[in-house]
Scaffold this active site. Sequence first.
Site, short mmCIF file in Angstrom:
data_model
loop_
_atom_site.label_atom_id
_atom_site.label_comp_id
_atom_site.label_asym_id
_atom_site.label_seq_id
_atom_site.Cartn_x
_atom_site.Cartn_y
_atom_site.Cartn_z
N TYR A 157 55.93 -36.79 58.74
CA TYR A 157 55.33 -37.13 60.26
C TYR A 157 56.23 -36.64 61.24
CZ TYR A 157 53.70 -41.06 57.27
OH TYR A 157 52.97 -41.96 56.28
N CYS B 124 63.35 -28.24 46.23
CA CYS B 124 63.05 -26.84 46.58
C CYS B 124 61.97 -26.79 47.36
CB CYS B 124 62.75 -26.28 45.07
SG CYS B 124 64.20 -26.21 44.10
N1 LLP Z 1 47.61 -53.80 58.55
C1 LLP Z 1 46.99 -52.61 58.17
C2 LLP Z 1 45.43 -52.96 57.65
C3 LLP Z 1 47.39 -51.39 57.91
O1 LLP Z 1 47.09 -50.46 57.47
C4 LLP Z 1 49.06 -51.45 58.35
C5 LLP Z 1 49.82 -50.04 58.01
C6 LLP Z 1 49.64 -52.58 58.70
C7 LLP Z 1 49.09 -53.68 58.96
C8 LLP Z 1 51.03 -52.54 58.95
O2 LLP Z 1 51.45 -51.76 60.05
P1 LLP Z 1 52.93 -51.80 60.78
O3 LLP Z 1 53.43 -52.99 61.37
O4 LLP Z 1 53.87 -51.49 59.61
O5 LLP Z 1 52.81 -50.59 61.57
N2 LLP Z 1 53.75 -44.54 56.36
C9 LLP Z 1 53.72 -44.85 57.54
C10 LLP Z 1 53.08 -45.89 58.17
C11 LLP Z 1 51.71 -45.99 57.45
C12 LLP Z 1 51.08 -47.58 58.04
C13 LLP Z 1 49.85 -47.79 57.14
N3 LLP Z 1 49.22 -49.08 57.65
C14 LLP Z 1 55.15 -44.44 58.31
O6 LLP Z 1 55.79 -44.27 57.63
O7 LLP Z 1 55.11 -44.40 59.46
#
Ligand code: LLP
Length: 449
Positions: free
Chosen positions: A341, A371
């Site tokens: 990201y 790598c």
């Molecule tokens: N609810 C749903 C339906 C979601 O898809 C997500 C996150 C959340 C809640 C929680 O969102 P948060 O509060 O954590 O922003 N891997 C990415 C983030 C992916 C988020 C996916 N969905 C990163 O490292 O930034």
Amino acid sequence: MVSAVIHTARQKFPSIHRPLDSVMTMTGFHRINDHLCVDGIRLDAIAAEFGTPLYVYSAAAITANYQAMKAVFAGPNKQIHYAMKANSNLAILKLMQTLRAAVDIVSIGEFERALAAGFTPQQMVFSGVGKTRDELQQAMAADIGQINAESQAEVETIIALAKQNGQKPAVALRINPDIKAGGHAKISTGSSDTKFGIAGHLASDIYIQMAESGVIRPAGLAVHIGSQIMDCSGFIAAWKYMLQLADRLVADGYAVPGLDLGGGIGIDYATGETADLNAFGEAITSVFENRGYHLAIEPGRSMVAEAGCLISQVINVKTTEDKRFVIVDGAMNDLIRPTLYEAFHRITPLTSPPSTTLSNVLPADIVGPVCETGDYLGLKRDLPKVAANDLIAVMSAGAYGAAMRSNYNTRPMAAEVMVINGTPHRISKPQQISDLLAMDIIPTALDVV
Ligand code: LLP
């Protein structure tokens, strides 16, 4: 369409955490003299005991994050569902369960984890755009708290399964409000060109179909517009949109007991500050006060990101004509956010004077051994001089860090430690290379090739 793309809006989010170098608090990460500590314990001592690369979390900081969220989302008809995809280690889930959170799950694997940590199925909301029939059956057999359905096809599958198995599951509809928000295109979920949710103009009919099926308990509506959102305007627009739909359904005589407002609240990776939860709480009040709906939120990142760091050891420093590469033993397989990201995580040596003089700070790319040129933890950073065996910390790594680890390059996954009441505890086993090899099978048919 309402457009609310906001990346970092630091000024809007006053700090609720201390800056990295502060010694004013003993909770979370702070420096004591020259040493980076967690909850008062030196991180170099933890690294010496548990090895590197290593994720270290503060139970106190997670608790403080949860309590801070609870303080702005207080009341009898409000429930926090921790989005466990952010960090689903059983110890973290157990802590959340002890704090009386509920959970947001997105797979049957997460369902099993949540159960193992002590959550009941009724404390779970099952989100996700592609739940398989097996997953739905298992969730429905356990009488899961709520399924958030994301398409007409999914609703029809649930109706068919419920009829077949004589069940009456609680189902909410996730709507897509066509609102763009979130810190990166890959984590923006609220616009109509993404795979998520049901378009508003279709939602009422599908809700009515659900209500009239006789085999579904309509649980309300849900929305989640993205992650790493630093400004409330997108939330407010999405919530108002959902509220209008809900009000119309109620006016037409349908029960809409609950509204799930999603997660997505961001943190400021540049400073270590968590988004302004007061503004978030006020936004909720401004839209939903006295409306009588049960409300749920699904925060993930804001609960755990600041409460964790990745410790890594310098293998070598390599200087080319143009650059200084600090090669460390943590890599993209341990923390993929920087390369996936273009995410920024502060990187700091574990031992260095808090006010490092400019003369010993040099630009550096902090890279891992994998790598790929994309294998980096930070590019063009002003980093004090470091040498082989020195330790560094990659900050704000508690969310979507360990949860997204892999074994790429046959690298055992970084282990995890949680500091609880001033004592570090291992919360995941160190992986052995033999564990990785044991996953593969060489068919005997290859003997004759
Ligand atoms: N609810 C749903 C339906 C979601 O898809 C997500 C996150 C959340 C809640 C929680 O969102 P948060 O509060 O954590 O922003 N891997 C990415 C983030 C992916 C988020 C996916 N969905 C990163 O490292 O930034």
